[in-house]
Design a protein around this motif. Structure first.
Motif, short mmCIF file in Angstrom:
data_model
loop_
_atom_site.label_atom_id
_atom_site.label_comp_id
_atom_site.label_asym_id
_atom_site.label_seq_id
_atom_site.Cartn_x
_atom_site.Cartn_y
_atom_site.Cartn_z
N PHE A 218 0.85 -1.18 0.00
CA PHE A 218 0.00 0.00 0.00
C PHE A 218 0.89 1.24 0.00
CE2 PHE A 218 -2.40 3.30 2.29
CZ PHE A 218 -3.45 3.41 1.39
N SER A 379 -9.34 1.69 6.27
CA SER A 379 -9.10 0.78 7.37
C SER A 379 -9.90 -0.47 7.09
CB SER A 379 -9.55 1.43 8.67
OG SER A 379 -10.89 1.80 8.55
N MET A 383 -7.35 -3.71 4.30
CA MET A 383 -6.02 -3.24 4.67
C MET A 383 -5.29 -4.29 5.50
SD MET A 383 -5.84 -0.56 3.11
CE MET A 383 -4.65 0.66 3.58
N HIS A 389 3.07 -1.38 4.23
CA HIS A 389 2.46 -0.05 4.15
C HIS A 389 3.59 0.97 4.04
CE1 HIS A 389 -1.70 -1.16 5.37
NE2 HIS A 389 -1.02 -2.24 5.68
N THR A 391 4.78 5.10 3.12
CA THR A 391 4.46 6.49 2.83
C THR A 391 5.52 7.03 1.88
OG1 THR A 391 3.65 6.65 5.08
CG2 THR A 391 3.89 8.69 3.87
N THR A 474 -1.32 -7.89 12.79
CA THR A 474 -0.14 -7.12 12.42
C THR A 474 1.12 -7.85 12.86
OG1 THR A 474 -1.50 -5.23 12.97
CG2 THR A 474 0.77 -4.80 12.44
N TYR A 505 7.55 -0.89 7.89
CA TYR A 505 6.49 -1.06 6.91
C TYR A 505 5.15 -1.34 7.56
CZ TYR A 505 10.75 -1.36 4.31
OH TYR A 505 11.98 -1.10 3.81
N VAL A 507 1.61 -0.16 9.61
CA VAL A 507 0.71 0.98 9.47
C VAL A 507 1.12 2.02 10.50
CG1 VAL A 507 -1.69 1.69 9.32
CG2 VAL A 507 -1.08 -0.69 8.97
#
Lengths: 511, 290
Positions: A218, A379, A383, A389, A391, A474, A505, A507
């Motif tokens: 993502f 969310s 996900m 994940h 940015t 997670t 990586y 969230v």
């Protein structure tokens, strides 16, 4: 007189042999009827066949002609029965002699008698091999698809006249030479190279890990940060398609008519980027005569969805099960088909509707409610199925220019070498476990045995769980990503540094 | 479920107001409130106002300043809207301080609705929710600036403007506060940043005193242990902290500046985040200020 010609119908990803019975009666008013659940396209074959025969300097018999496509209860679609029907008429009216040998005819005629490109030739060749049919006559434009299949003779046909001459013994058509799929696989070229993307080294590293472990990714970042470019370069670092994989993909592409005229099997991993307004059926597959959707077209490759939160809620939810199962079953009145869909999902999104939330230069123009609504879509269960994940910050062009010399840009080829090595380690690891090919496929029960952590790594992981309030899901995802990082590092046991990198990586939203 | 409605709505007349409020222009005749009114909590009180659209910097600074002041038993008065207001209430609560919210609507109207939890948290921590409007009054464009005179009027120490645009309600409040004879403080911001234009304007034109630490507002010699953080044995860690002290950086920028490759760097940053030395948000690494 009655003639039986063999041809092929496609149902889902399956090819079925059908018989095309043509009778040219000695008695009765002149007529031309097609029966056997023929679609409109098949019905219209009458006009094409009649005109093509006349334009090929042959005689169209003035008699009652009946064509039956058997089995009669299987729906037949497409224009590819033009050639078998034409051959049947010519044979029934004693203008040519087809002999006793079993042969497949397949192709759409144009009015002047030339053959057009059509879908599903690759599947036809595979079926021919299974059924022991030695010769197939297909349009030249798609004959290369069939030429990779061993043990059959593929006759490429340009027009109706050629086939007639062939069977009259006037001028034989030369069968195609077999194309070796291995040599095709090696001549792969990369469309976008990672070295063309300046900076974004952390994003590149994340994609390397994703490629090595088959993890879904993502990407979140403001407009212009390079999300799309990074994703487009991703297929270039994925391991090349193995021969078996390549055949799977080719099947799908052949049936959907996505193979370019003249080319053969698919050698590049598919990269599909459906627009976010794509309908649910377009994404998942379906229709009254079920056809594969984007997720199946991305099989063994990458499904890239930009503006992920803009996807309708229905589509988002529909993606969940196929992602988990690796296949999708579609049931319609006409029957039920199963399409494979083992893809790597790369989803990209802006941090807020305007895109500039958290940007240091531009101000975000969204209000609190808009942002809350937008992030609510990000969310939830979908996900949870994404391991990495990331940015992607906006790139400062000035800084790139100043630091140009300091930025090292690796070529995709080099990265791919590491990915291939890591995949090989995984292949060895999962030899005995069915359905697991990469670290991302691992189920939680496998982790204890196959993803061993050393003591320090274990402590670090526990610390992280407490500090960052990580959920159980997670936690397991973290271990999987750590496993891949350890594989890239060629380490048998997962060390603390691997876990620490994997933590990057997770969230990173607050609350 | 905690429901704020179980707290009774009470009324207080002008004669019982804290002295600093009685003297302001347009002083309301009475106020509605929830909680336990005690004029003592206004003896040492500061109003904090600022933009609804807060930057990361504004968030960090208001967090830091308000926490430090709340620890010294200063009541924090603010306007309950999102952005700086909400952040100030929260930071005060975090430190166990008393905080007072003055609403722009009636006491039964929850604006913004996201702040329901904050509403009863303030009440439970001996704070007050105040409004001059009838209990079901819907806030309107004019009622927000109206209530600002009470926000600043209630404060004994003055008002602190954290972040404000050039044409913002916060600047209006600053003007009202000056008219009421209150002290006005402002936190300087980066030049060019839209939410810093207002505060910088105040400082430049001598309309507000510049604040760079909480001691500027209320002095009670307490040494900040800020500098202690920057001592570490690891050279890479020191390098990272040094760079981050200048400004927040993305992983790539850090990598370029430090010359360390991203794999090693991300491992290190994860460890430092675990040790609460840095915070990661929106793709950037920030120094942890608290």
């Amino acid at each position: 007189m009655l003639t039986k010609i063999l041809s092929v119908a496609n149902l889902g990803l399956q090819a079925l042999e059908i018989e095309c019975e043509v009778n040219v009666a000695a008695k009765g008013f002149p007529a031309f009827t097609i029966v056997g659940l023929a679609s409109k396209a098949v019905e219209e074959a009458r006009e094409r066949v009649k005109t093509a025969i006349i334009n090929s300097d042959m005689e169209f018999p003035l008699a009652k002609i009946t064509v039956n496509l058997a089995p009669a209860d299987l729906p037949k679609d497409g224009a590819c029965y033009d050639l078998p029907i034409a051959m049947g008429i010519l044979s029934s009216s004693n203008q040519i002699d087809l002999g006793e040998e079993k042969v497949y005819f397949f192709g759409e005629l144009s009015l002047d008698g030339t053959l057009r490109h059509c879908r599903g030739v690759f599947l036809l060749a595979i079926l021919a091999k299974e059924k022991g049919v030695k010769k197939i006559f297909v349009p030249r434009l798609c004959a290369n698809e069939a030429a990779v299949v061993e043990g059959i003779e593929v006759f490429p046909v340009d027009n109706l006249k050629e086939v007639i001459a062939h069977f009259r013994g006037e001028k034989k058509i030369r069968p195609l030479k077999k194309i070796e799929s291995e040599e095709l696989l090696e001549n792969m070229r990369v469309q976008f190279d990672f070295s063309e993307i300046l900076g974004q080294n952390s994003a590149k590293r994340a994609l390397e890990i994703a490629a090595a472990g088959g993890h879904n990714v993502f990407l979140m970042g403001p407009p212009g940060s390079g999300k799309t470019m990074l994703s487009r370069a991703l297929p270039g670092i994925l391991p090349p398609l193995s021969e078996a994989e390549s055949l799977e993909v080719t099947k799908i592409y052949s049936i959907t008519g996505n193979i370019a005229p003249g080319s053969s099997i698919i050698r590049e991993r598919p990269f599909r980027s459906p627009h976010h307004t794509t309908s649910q059926i377009g994404l998942i597959g379906g229709g009254s005569n079920p056809r594969p959707g984007e997720i199946t077209l991305a099989h063994r490759g990458v499904l890239f969805i930009d503006e992920f939160p803009e996807l309708s809620r229905g589509s988002l939810e529909a993606l969940r099960q196929p992602m988990e199962d690796g296949y999708v079953s579609i049931s319609r009145a006409a029957g039920s088909v199963t399409f494979p869909c083992q893809f790597m999902l790369v989803a990209a999104a802006n941090p807020c509707p305007c895109g500039f939330l958290g940007d240091s230069k531009k101000e975000c123009r969204c209000n609190v409610h808009q942002i809350a609504n937008y992030q609510k879509k990000l969310s939830g269960p979908i996900m949870d199925r994404i391991d990495i994940h990331l940015t992607v910050p906006a790139v400062d062009v000035n800084q790139l220019m100043i630091n140009k010399e300091n930025i090292k840009s690796e070529k995709s080829e080099e990265i791919r070498k590491r990915v291939v090595a890591a995949r090989e380690i995984q292949r060895q690891r999962f030899l005995k476990i069915e359905g697991v090919y990469s670290n991302a496929d691992m189920k939680n029960k496998h982790l204890k045995e196959l993803a061993k952590l050393d003591d320090k790594a274990n402590i670090l992981l526990k610390m992280a769980v407490n500090k960052f309030n990580l959920s159980a899901r997670t936690y397991f995802r973290l271990i999987k990503v750590s496993r891949t990082i350890a594989d890239l590092d060629n380490s048998e046991i997962i060390l603390d540094k691997h876990v620490a990198e994997a933590l990057q990586y997770r969230v990173k939203h607050e609350d | 479920m905690n429901n704020f409605r179980k707290w009774e709505i009470k009324k207080i007349d002008k004669k019982d107001f804290p002295p600093q409020l009685k003297v302001i222009k347009n002083c309301p005749e009475f106020l509605y409130y929830r909680g336990n009114w005690d004029n003592k909590i206004f003896e040492k009180s500061l109003a904090v106002v600022g933009s609804r659209r807060m930057s990361r910097y504004g968030q960090e600074i208001s967090k830091k300043m308000v926490s430090e002041l709340a620890v010294q038993k200063i009541s924090i008065i603010s306007g309950f809207m999102y952005g700086v207001d909400t952040q100030s209430h929260l930071s005060a609560l975090e430190m166990g301080g008393i905080t007072i919210a003055v609403l722009g609507g009636g006491l039964n109207v929850l604006t913004p609705p996201e702040n329901e939890k904050l509403y009863w948290q303030i009440l439970e921590n001996k704070g007050l929710i105040i409004s001059e409007y009838e209990k079901d009054f819907q806030p309107t464009l004019w009622s927000f600036p109206q209530r600002n005179r009470i926000v600043s009027g209630l404060s004994s120490l003055g008002i602190l403007v954290v972040e404000a645009g050039l044409k913002s309600g916060s600047l209006v409040t600053a003007r009202i506060a000056r008219e009421q004879g209150k002290k006005v403080w402002a936190i300087p911001g980066q030049i060019g940043c839209s939410v810093a234009e207002g505060t910088n304007y105040l400082i430049k034109n001598n309309l507000a005193k510049m604040v760079t630490e909480s001691g500027d507002i209320f002095k009670k010699s307490s040494k900040t242990n800020q500098e202690v953080i920057f001592e570490s044995l690891d050279p890479l860690e020191n390098l990272i902290l040094k760079e981050l002290k200048v400004e927040a950086l993305s992983m790539d920028e850090l990598s370029i500046k430090s010359g360390v490759d991203v794999v090693q760097l991300s491992t290190k940053i994860s460890m430092m985040a675990l040790e609460e030395k840095v915070v990661e948000e929106n793709g950037k690494v920030y120094l942890n200020s608290v």
